[in-house]
Design a protein around this motif. Structure first.
Motif, PDB file in Angstrom:
ATOM      1  N   ALA A 213      56.211  47.130  45.107  1.00  0.00           N
ATOM      2  CA  ALA A 213      56.603  47.268  46.353  1.00  0.00           C
ATOM      3  C   ALA A 213      55.212  47.647  47.193  1.00  0.00           C
ATOM      4  O   ALA A 213      55.342  47.023  48.274  1.00  0.00           O
ATOM      5  N   LEU A 214      54.082  48.221  46.887  1.00  0.00           N
ATOM      6  CA  LEU A 214      53.125  48.422  47.562  1.00  0.00           C
ATOM      7  C   LEU A 214      52.517  46.994  47.867  1.00  0.00           C
ATOM      8  O   LEU A 214      52.063  46.650  49.089  1.00  0.00           O
ATOM      9  N   ALA A 215      52.272  46.394  46.749  1.00  0.00           N
ATOM     10  CA  ALA A 215      51.548  45.112  46.906  1.00  0.00           C
ATOM     11  C   ALA A 215      52.554  44.048  48.065  1.00  0.00           C
ATOM     12  O   ALA A 215      51.705  43.108  48.694  1.00  0.00           O
ATOM     13  N   SER A 216      53.618  44.187  48.076  1.00  0.00           N
ATOM     14  CA  SER A 216      54.502  43.131  48.884  1.00  0.00           C
ATOM     15  C   SER A 216      54.024  43.538  50.210  1.00  0.00           C
ATOM     16  O   SER A 216      54.235  42.518  51.040  1.00  0.00           O
ATOM     17  N   THR A 217      53.455  44.817  50.539  1.00  0.00           N
ATOM     18  CA  THR A 217      53.036  45.034  51.988  1.00  0.00           C
ATOM     19  C   THR A 217      51.583  44.754  52.298  1.00  0.00           C
ATOM     20  O   THR A 217      51.213  44.755  53.409  1.00  0.00           O
ATOM     21  N   LEU A 218      50.663  44.224  51.250  1.00  0.00           N
ATOM     22  CA  LEU A 218      49.392  44.239  51.559  1.00  0.00           C
ATOM     23  C   LEU A 218      48.568  42.845  51.165  1.00  0.00           C
ATOM     24  O   LEU A 218      49.401  41.940  50.491  1.00  0.00           O
ATOM     25  N   PRO A 219      47.619  42.730  51.797  1.00  0.00           N
ATOM     26  CA  PRO A 219      46.894  41.251  51.535  1.00  0.00           C
ATOM     27  C   PRO A 219      46.188  41.329  50.309  1.00  0.00           C
ATOM     28  O   PRO A 219      44.955  41.505  50.410  1.00  0.00           O
ATOM     29  N   VAL A 220      46.820  40.949  49.233  1.00  0.00           N
ATOM     30  CA  VAL A 220      46.295  41.002  47.670  1.00  0.00           C
ATOM     31  C   VAL A 220      46.133  39.739  47.554  1.00  0.00           C
ATOM     32  O   VAL A 220      46.722  38.519  47.405  1.00  0.00           O
ATOM     33  N   VAL A 221      44.656  39.084  47.000  1.00  0.00           N
ATOM     34  CA  VAL A 221      44.495  37.972  46.600  1.00  0.00           C
ATOM     35  C   VAL A 221      44.563  37.913  44.911  1.00  0.00           C
ATOM     36  O   VAL A 221      43.732  38.936  44.650  1.00  0.00           O
ATOM     37  N   TYR A 222      45.345  37.222  44.155  1.00  0.00           N
ATOM     38  CA  TYR A 222      45.296  37.564  42.764  1.00  0.00           C
ATOM     39  C   TYR A 222      44.339  36.526  42.028  1.00  0.00           C
ATOM     40  O   TYR A 222      43.966  35.247  42.624  1.00  0.00           O
ATOM     41  N   ASP A 223      44.319  36.518  40.746  1.00  0.00           N
ATOM     42  CA  ASP A 223      43.329  35.673  40.051  1.00  0.00           C
ATOM     43  C   ASP A 223      41.968  35.492  40.589  1.00  0.00           C
ATOM     44  O   ASP A 223      41.209  34.640  40.707  1.00  0.00           O
ATOM     45  N   ALA A 224      41.422  36.585  41.157  1.00  0.00           N
ATOM     46  CA  ALA A 224      40.153  36.729  41.859  1.00  0.00           C
ATOM     47  C   ALA A 224      39.540  37.980  41.325  1.00  0.00           C
ATOM     48  O   ALA A 224      39.838  39.247  41.104  1.00  0.00           O
ATOM     49  N   GLU A 225      38.150  37.489  40.655  1.00  0.00           N
ATOM     50  CA  GLU A 225      37.575  38.598  39.678  1.00  0.00           C
ATOM     51  C   GLU A 225      36.319  38.832  40.428  1.00  0.00           C
ATOM     52  O   GLU A 225      35.508  37.943  40.882  1.00  0.00           O
ATOM     53  N   ALA A 226      35.919  40.168  40.917  1.00  0.00           N
ATOM     54  CA  ALA A 226      34.530  40.452  41.411  1.00  0.00           C
ATOM     55  C   ALA A 226      33.516  40.477  40.305  1.00  0.00           C
ATOM     56  O   ALA A 226      33.986  40.746  39.056  1.00  0.00           O
ATOM     57  N   ARG A 227      32.425  39.656  40.716  1.00  0.00           N
ATOM     58  CA  ARG A 227      31.399  39.512  39.681  1.00  0.00           C
ATOM     59  C   ARG A 227      30.448  40.353  39.940  1.00  0.00           C
ATOM     60  O   ARG A 227      29.676  40.807  39.118  1.00  0.00           O
ATOM     61  N   GLU A 228      30.049  40.660  41.157  1.00  0.00           N
ATOM     62  CA  GLU A 228      28.791  41.439  41.740  1.00  0.00           C
ATOM     63  C   GLU A 228      29.153  42.006  42.839  1.00  0.00           C
ATOM     64  O   GLU A 228      29.481  41.320  43.906  1.00  0.00           O
ATOM     65  N   ILE A 229      28.531  43.191  43.133  1.00  0.00           N
ATOM     66  CA  ILE A 229      28.702  43.955  44.759  1.00  0.00           C
ATOM     67  C   ILE A 229      27.290  43.623  44.923  1.00  0.00           C
ATOM     68  O   ILE A 229      26.332  43.991  44.537  1.00  0.00           O
ATOM     69  N   VAL A 230      27.281  42.946  46.282  1.00  0.00           N
ATOM     70  CA  VAL A 230      25.936  42.439  46.572  1.00  0.00           C
ATOM     71  C   VAL A 230      25.360  43.537  47.417  1.00  0.00           C
ATOM     72  O   VAL A 230      26.091  44.155  48.542  1.00  0.00           O
ATOM     73  N   VAL A 231      24.117  44.123  47.215  1.00  0.00           N
ATOM     74  CA  VAL A 231      23.626  45.436  48.052  1.00  0.00           C
ATOM     75  C   VAL A 231      22.186  44.799  48.597  1.00  0.00           C
ATOM     76  O   VAL A 231      21.577  44.286  47.812  1.00  0.00           O
ATOM     77  N   ASP A 232      22.099  45.058  49.625  1.00  0.00           N
ATOM     78  CA  ASP A 232      20.573  44.726  50.309  1.00  0.00           C
ATOM     79  C   ASP A 232      20.219  45.978  50.965  1.00  0.00           C
ATOM     80  O   ASP A 232      20.686  46.900  51.862  1.00  0.00           O
ATOM     81  N   PRO A 266      28.992  46.094  35.144  1.00  0.00           N
ATOM     82  CA  PRO A 266      28.423  44.680  35.289  1.00  0.00           C
ATOM     83  C   PRO A 266      28.311  44.483  36.716  1.00  0.00           C
ATOM     84  O   PRO A 266      27.908  43.340  37.064  1.00  0.00           O
ATOM     85  N   LEU A 267      28.946  45.056  37.564  1.00  0.00           N
ATOM     86  CA  LEU A 267      29.261  44.819  39.197  1.00  0.00           C
ATOM     87  C   LEU A 267      28.170  45.209  39.993  1.00  0.00           C
ATOM     88  O   LEU A 267      27.809  44.605  40.922  1.00  0.00           O
ATOM     89  N   LEU A 268      27.505  46.293  39.502  1.00  0.00           N
ATOM     90  CA  LEU A 268      26.404  47.120  40.315  1.00  0.00           C
ATOM     91  C   LEU A 268      25.219  46.660  39.675  1.00  0.00           C
ATOM     92  O   LEU A 268      24.628  47.057  38.515  1.00  0.00           O
ATOM     93  N   PRO A 269      24.190  46.321  40.482  1.00  0.00           N
ATOM     94  CA  PRO A 269      22.729  46.079  40.199  1.00  0.00           C
ATOM     95  C   PRO A 269      22.145  47.199  40.371  1.00  0.00           C
ATOM     96  O   PRO A 269      22.467  48.377  41.026  1.00  0.00           O
ATOM     97  N   GLY A 270      21.056  47.718  39.469  1.00  0.00           N
ATOM     98  CA  GLY A 270      20.183  48.639  39.971  1.00  0.00           C
ATOM     99  C   GLY A 270      20.377  50.002  39.298  1.00  0.00           C
ATOM    100  O   GLY A 270      20.349  50.917  39.635  1.00  0.00           O
TER     101      GLY A 270
END
Ligand SMILES: Cc1cc2nc3c(=O)[nH]c(=O)nc-3n(C[C@H](O)[C@H](O)[C@H](O)COP(=O)(O)OP(=O)(O)OC[C@H]3O[C@@H](n4cnc5c(N)ncnc54)[C@H](O)[C@@H]3O)c2cc1C
Length: 444
Positions: A213-232, A266-270
């Motif tokens: 019910a929650l997902a039906s109201t939200l912009p969810v992209v499926y089959d989408a895997e985060a590989r790394e959070i980019v930090v500058d 695996p997502l966070l460098p450092g």
């Protein structure tokens, strides 16, 4: 949904469409703050899973909402599900010397353990009652004198082995899918405070209908895997993603990471070696679940059999989905779920399917001699990331880890590492995180 968009607030990416990511998205959108949710799987819900067979729906992950949940019930209300909750009241049957012993919520004396052992339970109960106000299930107040105490050693010291095997172990296995050995006493106290002040409810359409019910109201992209959070220079600027077959970097001013803690490394460098070791040691239970769809109703009106290692069972317990919630099984036939969790979960999560089914059948035959003839079909469900565990000594280190994450500007964490593995823990952490985003503050 939402009243006014506040575009100047920047781009918010949420990783994970379990209840944590969805609740965070819900709170943000409700306040008019845009976000996008990226989920590795093809469905929402994470550890809230359903098994559907014909017209039957069986909860094979999260089982119930407790009546003392606060934030979760508000979100259920927002999506129009709160009025549909139904109570679960059936008793539990404990097995000892091959015999079943009924334990109801009102039971004053546990008949499967001697009277003296019953009396010994009073000592830890008095300690807990003395500290009741300080025990916070949601990780807010430290309990230093209990955090470094191992649960099984404490029970053997204050009570005896009977209490450990026939009272504490079944509770820890059923409520936390872990074993008392290695578990922190503080965690047990937090968990008991949460459970003992509530009763259980569930959704007749399955627990999974909540994230759906929650997902039906939200912009969810499926089959989408985060590989790394980019930090500058200490500031989050985006997330490297795999979306379908494509690799892409999604720009972001803030990232809400709503994954189990072990997925963060695996997502966070450092990360420092101490931070990596906290992630390694804060483990999750594993589970193998064998689900038997029966030809008829098992004529025994109870919610679960709870076994014990001393009885030679490897299954921790068996529950009948029909008695948990009849509305979910319109055929009126029993659906027996044989749970291998705790130590057995670790050992059997990758076990060959036929061998797992044969083991469950052989164990069920000890309770129902004609079990094999009554089985219509069988399914196996496995879970590599179950409920979170708090080994002795992890609390202060976990606090240090969460404090350290504040050095990444724009990073926010949501999850059940802010307390015991429950929906309320996660939804509260989503609420706290989104409040801090909406306030323009940063409190992890
Ligand atoms: C068997 C079982 C029974 C339970 N029973 C109860 C109960 O009765 N009551 C209760 O309140 N709680 C219960 N819990 C606990 C409850 O299910 C969890 O605490 C809660 O669902 C955790 O939600 P979450 O969003 O933090 O994590 P998850 O549900 O694990 O969601 C995380 C999501 O992130 C996704 N993800 C991970 N990594 C990435 C990535 N790199 N990129 C994109 N997506 C990613 C995953 O696919 C997943 O969908 C139970 C748990 C289990 C396992």
């Amino acid at each position: 949904m939402g009243e006014q968009r506040t575009e100047t607030d920047g781009r918010t990416v949420i990783i994970g469409a379990g209840i944590g990511g969805l609740a965070a998205g819900h709170f943000l959108e409700k306040a008019g703050h845009e976000c996008r949710i990226f989920e590795r799987a093809s469905v929402p819900g994470g550890r809230i899973q359903a098994l559907r067979k014909g017209d039957a729906v069986v909860d094979v992950g999260t089982q119930y909402f407790h009546t003392n949940y606060v934030e979760t019930l508000k979100v259920l209300e927002d999506v129009g599900l709160r009025d549909r909750l139904i109570p679960i009241r059936a008793p539990v049957r404990m097995i000892r010397h091959g015999k079943g012993q009924l334990v109801k919520h009102t039971t004053v004396r546990l008949k499967m353990i001697p009277l003296l052992s019953n009396l010994r339970i009073a000592r830890p109960v008095i300690t807990a009652l003395r500290n009741l106000k300080r025990i916070d299930p949601y990780f807010n107040s430290p309990l230093p004198e209990f955090e470094d105490v191992e649960l099984s050693e404490y029970i053997l010291d204050k009570c005896d082995r009977e209490v450990l095997e026939f009272f504490v172990r079944p509770i820890v296995i059923a409520f936390n899918q872990s074993e008392p050995e290695g578990e922190s006493l503080a965690h047990f106290m937090r968990m008991m405070k949460q459970y003992l002040t509530a009763s259980d409810t569930c959704l007749p359409t399955g627990m999974h209908s909540f994230p759906e019910a929650l997902a039906s109201t939200l912009p969810v992209v499926y089959d989408a895997e985060a590989r790394e959070i980019v930090v500058d220079r200490g500031r989050v600027t985006g997330v490297k993603m795999r979306i379908g077959e494509e690799e892409e970097t999604i720009p972001a001013d803030r990232v809400v990471c709503a994954t189990p803690l072990k997925e963060i490394a695996p997502l966070l460098p450092g990360l420092s070696s101490e931070e990596k070791s906290v992630i390694d040691e804060y483990t999750y239970s594993k589970m193998a679940l064998v689900v038997f769809f029966m030809k008829q109703r098992i004529p025994d009106d109870f919610w679960a059999w709870v076994f014990s290692r001393t009885e030679g069972f490897r299954a921790a317990y068996t529950s009948d989905a029909l008695f948990k919630c009849r509305e979910m099984i319109p055929s009126g036939k029993s659906v027996l779920q044989v749970w291998y969790v705790g130590e057995a979960g670790e050992e059997l999560v990758d076990e060959d399917e036929d061998r797992l089914v044969a083991l469950a059948q052989q164990e069920m035959k000890q309770l129902l001699p004609d079990f094999d003839d009554q089985v219509e079909s069988v399914e196996v469900v496995r879970q590599q990331t179950g409920m979170s565990r708090y080994p002795v000594g992890i609390y202060p280190r976990l606090r240090g880890f969460l404090e350290g994450m504040k050095r990444y500007t724009g990073l926010h964490l949501v999850g059940d590492f802010y307390g015991h593995s429950t929906l309320e823990t996660v939804v509260r952490s989503a609420r706290r995180t989104t409040d801090s985003i909406l306030d323009g503050k940063r409190t992890q």
